[in-house]
Enzyme design. Structure first.
Site, PDB file in Angstrom:
ATOM      1  CG  ASP A 164      55.448  33.530  40.361  1.00  0.00           C
ATOM      2  OD1 ASP A 164      54.720  34.138  39.562  1.00  0.00           O
ATOM      3  OD2 ASP A 164      55.220  33.470  41.587  1.00  0.00           O
ATOM      4  CD  GLU A 174      56.978  39.286  43.315  1.00  0.00           C
ATOM      5  OE1 GLU A 174      56.505  38.278  42.779  1.00  0.00           O
ATOM      6  OE2 GLU A 174      56.306  40.309  43.522  1.00  0.00           O
ATOM      7  CD  GLU A 204      51.612  30.361  39.129  1.00  0.00           C
ATOM      8  OE1 GLU A 204      51.419  29.262  39.718  1.00  0.00           O
ATOM      9  OE2 GLU A 204      50.782  30.848  38.348  1.00  0.00           O
ATOM     10  CG  HIS A 238      44.227  34.498  38.992  1.00  0.00           C
ATOM     11  ND1 HIS A 238      45.348  33.809  38.609  1.00  0.00           N
ATOM     12  CD2 HIS A 238      44.655  35.417  39.879  1.00  0.00           C
ATOM     13  CE1 HIS A 238      46.400  34.312  39.239  1.00  0.00           C
ATOM     14  NE2 HIS A 238      46.005  35.277  40.017  1.00  0.00           N
ATOM     15  CG  HIS A 297      41.852  36.272  35.572  1.00  0.00           C
ATOM     16  ND1 HIS A 297      41.963  35.688  34.339  1.00  0.00           N
ATOM     17  CD2 HIS A 297      43.127  36.459  35.996  1.00  0.00           C
ATOM     18  CE1 HIS A 297      43.241  35.540  34.020  1.00  0.00           C
ATOM     19  NE2 HIS A 297      43.972  36.012  35.017  1.00  0.00           N
TER      20      HIS A 297
HETATM   21  C1  UD1 Z   1      48.891  33.883  34.658  1.00  0.00           C
HETATM   22  C2  UD1 Z   1      50.120  33.351  35.407  1.00  0.00           C
HETATM   23  C3  UD1 Z   1      49.912  33.481  36.912  1.00  0.00           C
HETATM   24  C4  UD1 Z   1      49.490  34.886  37.312  1.00  0.00           C
HETATM   25  C5  UD1 Z   1      48.298  35.310  36.482  1.00  0.00           C
HETATM   26  C6  UD1 Z   1      47.950  36.734  36.792  1.00  0.00           C
HETATM   27  C7  UD1 Z   1      51.368  31.482  34.431  1.00  0.00           C
HETATM   28  C8  UD1 Z   1      51.502  30.024  34.334  1.00  0.00           C
HETATM   29  N1  UD1 Z   1      50.310  31.931  35.113  1.00  0.00           N
HETATM   30  O1  UD1 Z   1      47.823  33.005  34.947  1.00  0.00           O
HETATM   31  O2  UD1 Z   1      51.128  33.160  37.567  1.00  0.00           O
HETATM   32  O3  UD1 Z   1      49.153  34.874  38.670  1.00  0.00           O
HETATM   33  O4  UD1 Z   1      48.612  35.202  35.093  1.00  0.00           O
HETATM   34  O5  UD1 Z   1      46.653  37.054  36.413  1.00  0.00           O
HETATM   35  O6  UD1 Z   1      52.162  32.200  33.891  1.00  0.00           O
HETATM   36  N2  UD1 Z   1      42.753  36.071  29.253  1.00  0.00           N
HETATM   37  C9  UD1 Z   1      42.196  36.982  28.375  1.00  0.00           C
HETATM   38  N3  UD1 Z   1      42.679  38.260  28.371  1.00  0.00           N
HETATM   39  C10 UD1 Z   1      43.654  38.686  29.195  1.00  0.00           C
HETATM   40  C11 UD1 Z   1      44.216  37.757  30.093  1.00  0.00           C
HETATM   41  C12 UD1 Z   1      43.777  36.453  30.104  1.00  0.00           C
HETATM   42  O7  UD1 Z   1      41.292  36.658  27.637  1.00  0.00           O
HETATM   43  O8  UD1 Z   1      44.031  39.860  29.144  1.00  0.00           O
HETATM   44  C13 UD1 Z   1      42.267  34.679  29.255  1.00  0.00           C
HETATM   45  C14 UD1 Z   1      42.714  33.895  28.027  1.00  0.00           C
HETATM   46  O9  UD1 Z   1      41.655  33.081  27.615  1.00  0.00           O
HETATM   47  C15 UD1 Z   1      43.844  33.032  28.584  1.00  0.00           C
HETATM   48  C16 UD1 Z   1      43.373  32.781  29.998  1.00  0.00           C
HETATM   49  O10 UD1 Z   1      42.771  34.005  30.407  1.00  0.00           O
HETATM   50  O11 UD1 Z   1      43.986  31.848  27.823  1.00  0.00           O
HETATM   51  C17 UD1 Z   1      44.432  32.365  30.976  1.00  0.00           C
HETATM   52  O12 UD1 Z   1      45.558  33.225  30.927  1.00  0.00           O
HETATM   53  P1  UD1 Z   1      47.012  32.657  31.386  1.00  0.00           P
HETATM   54  O13 UD1 Z   1      48.006  33.769  31.334  1.00  0.00           O
HETATM   55  O14 UD1 Z   1      47.323  31.412  30.638  1.00  0.00           O
HETATM   56  O15 UD1 Z   1      46.772  32.198  32.877  1.00  0.00           O
HETATM   57  P2  UD1 Z   1      46.446  33.033  34.182  1.00  0.00           P
HETATM   58  O16 UD1 Z   1      45.549  32.208  35.029  1.00  0.00           O
HETATM   59  O17 UD1 Z   1      46.057  34.410  33.831  1.00  0.00           O
HETATM   60  N1  UDP Z   2      44.418  44.030  39.895  1.00  0.00           N
HETATM   61  C1  UDP Z   2      43.954  44.995  39.017  1.00  0.00           C
HETATM   62  N2  UDP Z   2      42.659  44.930  38.596  1.00  0.00           N
HETATM   63  C2  UDP Z   2      41.801  43.972  39.016  1.00  0.00           C
HETATM   64  C3  UDP Z   2      42.297  42.979  39.900  1.00  0.00           C
HETATM   65  C4  UDP Z   2      43.619  43.028  40.311  1.00  0.00           C
HETATM   66  O1  UDP Z   2      44.687  45.889  38.622  1.00  0.00           O
HETATM   67  O2  UDP Z   2      40.633  43.999  38.602  1.00  0.00           O
HETATM   68  C5  UDP Z   2      45.843  44.087  40.317  1.00  0.00           C
HETATM   69  C6  UDP Z   2      46.129  43.960  41.789  1.00  0.00           C
HETATM   70  O3  UDP Z   2      46.103  45.219  42.447  1.00  0.00           O
HETATM   71  C7  UDP Z   2      47.529  43.360  41.812  1.00  0.00           C
HETATM   72  C8  UDP Z   2      47.555  42.516  40.554  1.00  0.00           C
HETATM   73  O4  UDP Z   2      46.483  42.977  39.734  1.00  0.00           O
HETATM   74  O5  UDP Z   2      48.509  44.378  41.661  1.00  0.00           O
HETATM   75  C9  UDP Z   2      47.368  41.060  40.886  1.00  0.00           C
HETATM   76  O6  UDP Z   2      47.183  40.365  39.712  1.00  0.00           O
HETATM   77  P1  UDP Z   2      46.620  38.887  39.659  1.00  0.00           P
HETATM   78  O7  UDP Z   2      45.785  38.624  40.854  1.00  0.00           O
HETATM   79  O8  UDP Z   2      46.024  38.713  38.306  1.00  0.00           O
HETATM   80  O9  UDP Z   2      47.960  38.017  39.679  1.00  0.00           O
HETATM   81  P2  UDP Z   2      48.915  37.481  40.840  1.00  0.00           P
HETATM   82  O10 UDP Z   2      49.331  38.621  41.677  1.00  0.00           O
HETATM   83  O11 UDP Z   2      48.134  36.432  41.579  1.00  0.00           O
HETATM   84  O12 UDP Z   2      50.054  36.864  40.102  1.00  0.00           O
END
Ligand code: UD1
Ligand code: UDP
Length: 371
Positions: free
Chosen positions: A98, A120, A134, A207, A240
């Site tokens: 999602d 999923e 999502e 997050h 995160h």
């Molecule tokens: C996204 C997904 C969410 C998922 C989550 C998993 C959407 C709308 N949201 O949210 O469904 O649960 O990922 O973690 O698709 N960033 C970094 N490095 C990384 C990753 C993230 O710097 O490797 C920072 C960046 O500044 C980025 C911010 O995190 O702009 C947010 O990342 P984004 O993917 O937009 O949103 P999430 O909250 O991670």
């Molecule tokens: N996870 C990981 N390292 C971390 C925290 C979470 O590998 O430091 C894994 C966790 O086991 C799960 C996934 O990341 O498999 C969940 O990701 P996240 O919480 O970012 O996203 P969501 O599941 O809420 O979409």
């Protein structure tokens, strides 16, 4: 018969953890041409997972930028996918869950008249604001997906009620359980676990977009109070990389000796941290699937969940995001052994770790039938 091509598209950490087992299974069989496109919606957190599973993408759209919003990710993925679909002409595009990556990749495939398999599928809260965005994304993917790979019977029921073709909905379990089976080891050790050896370990993650701001502050205040009130508790929080999350965490949690704020852990480490924990506090989706399989109680710091199976199994408890409710639920599990015991039962509503194999079987059959 020409070899069929399957293109897997993913971009965030959780998608990667649940799609890499599928990539590996497809490649192991060797019956189809397998291409992997990562969107790079996440950067470092995605690379960690690719490294863990040894998956090397064929394409990387590099969409991530700091402060990206939903428009940025959606538009960049949609446009990036256009060129790849023209070049590859895949027989099926597989997306997961999602995220914005999954939604935009599915839309791109729809525009290109390429069938989509949704891994999923069928998770629902039916509240478009929670989780946001999502719930919208997964419902939208459900509209055009040709094959729905539902992790549970409940997810299948949602899809049936929405009028999807029953013959195209498959209950396979969740590929996240496939991943978990390859990571947890009895002999695992880590300096953070040594630090927490004689304490009850809380593992924290948070997050969600809809929790940024006051709800997240309240979560962290509750956790800080617990850490201060219970000397035999230690908490590890791999934060995160979202700077908004990190800022709130720094403001609310720094300076408390019994809480360690650390960098995101590779999945193999994180899964072993879960296994070693006493209790998990999270607003994550995937962790709600992993914890029941490991028999670890989870306080879900959200108002809704699309994983009711874990609540029914007794492992998950929804607390909402208020400080008082989180503190009280956590206190109960620290003070009441019977309440703890009732939640700490290992049950696995999300399949037997063969989801990837089942999905590949179905795809091979379906694509063959089309030949
Ligand atoms: C996204 C997904 C969410 C998922 C989550 C998993 C959407 C709308 N949201 O949210 O469904 O649960 O990922 O973690 O698709 N960033 C970094 N490095 C990384 C990753 C993230 O710097 O490797 C920072 C960046 O500044 C980025 C911010 O995190 O702009 C947010 O990342 P984004 O993917 O937009 O949103 P999430 O909250 O991670
Ligand atoms: N996870 C990981 N390292 C971390 C925290 C979470 O590998 O430091 C894994 C966790 O086991 C799960 C996934 O990341 O498999 C969940 O990701 P996240 O919480 O970012 O996203 P969501 O599941 O809420 O979409």
């Amino acid at each position: 018969m020409a070899e069929k091509e399957v293109l897997l598209v993913f971009g965030t950490r959780p998608e990667a953890i649940k799609m890499c087992p599928l990539v590996l299974e497809l490649k192991r069989r060797g019956h189809m041409n397998v291409k992997v496109c990562v969107t790079g919606q996440h950067r470092e957190m995605l690379q960690q997972v690719l490294h863990t599973f040894g998956v090397v993408p064929d394409y990387d759209l590099h969409v991530m930028k700091e402060g990206q919003d939903l428009y940025d990710v959606t538009s960049r993925v949609l446009l990036g996918m256009r060129d790849i679909l023209v070049q590859e002409k895949p027989d099926v595009v597989l997306v997961h869950g999602d995220t914005s990556t999954a939604f935009a990749a599915c839309l791109a495939a729809f525009y290109a008249h390429v069938p989509v398999g949704h891994v999923e599928a069928g998770l629902r809260t039916y509240d478009l604001e929670s989780p946001y965005p999502e719930e919208y994304n997964r419902q939208a993917i459900g509209i055009s997906a040709r094959w729905h790979f539902a992790p549970t019977q409940a997810a299948r029921e949602h899809l049936l009620r929405e009028g999807k073709d029953p013959a195209r909905i498959y209950v396979t379990g969740n590929t996240g359980i496939d991943a978990l089976q390859t990571t947890v080891r009895p002999d695992y050790s880590h300096p953070e676990l040594d630090w927490a050896r004689d304490s009850r370990l809380l593992v924290i993650t948070a997050h969600r977009r809809e929790n940024l701001g006051q709800p997240m502050r309240e979560m962290f205040r509750a956790i800080r109070r617990i850490a201060e009130d219970f000397p035999n508790v230690k908490a590890v929080y791999p934060i995160h990389l979202n700077p908004l999350v990190r800022q709130i965490a720094a403001e609310e949690l720094q300076g408390c000796d019994s809480i360690h704020l650390i960098e995101p852990l590779p999945a193999e480490d994180f899964h072993n941290f879960l296994k070693r924990s006493y209790l998990i506090l999270t607003d994550s989706g995937g962790i709600q699937e992993e914890a029941p399989a490991l028999g670890k109680p989870v306080l879900v710091m959200r108002n809704t969940t699309e994983r009711p199976e874990g609540v029914a199994a007794g492992t998950l408890k929804l607390t909402g995001t208020g400080e008082a409710a989180i503190y009280s639920a956590c206190r109960t599990l620290l003070e009441d052994p019977e309440a703890y015991r009732l939640m700490a039962q290992a049950k696995n509503p999300y399949g037997d770790g063969t989801a990837s194999r089942q999905i590949v079987d179905i795809l091979e059959r379906e694509l063959h039938a089309q030949a």
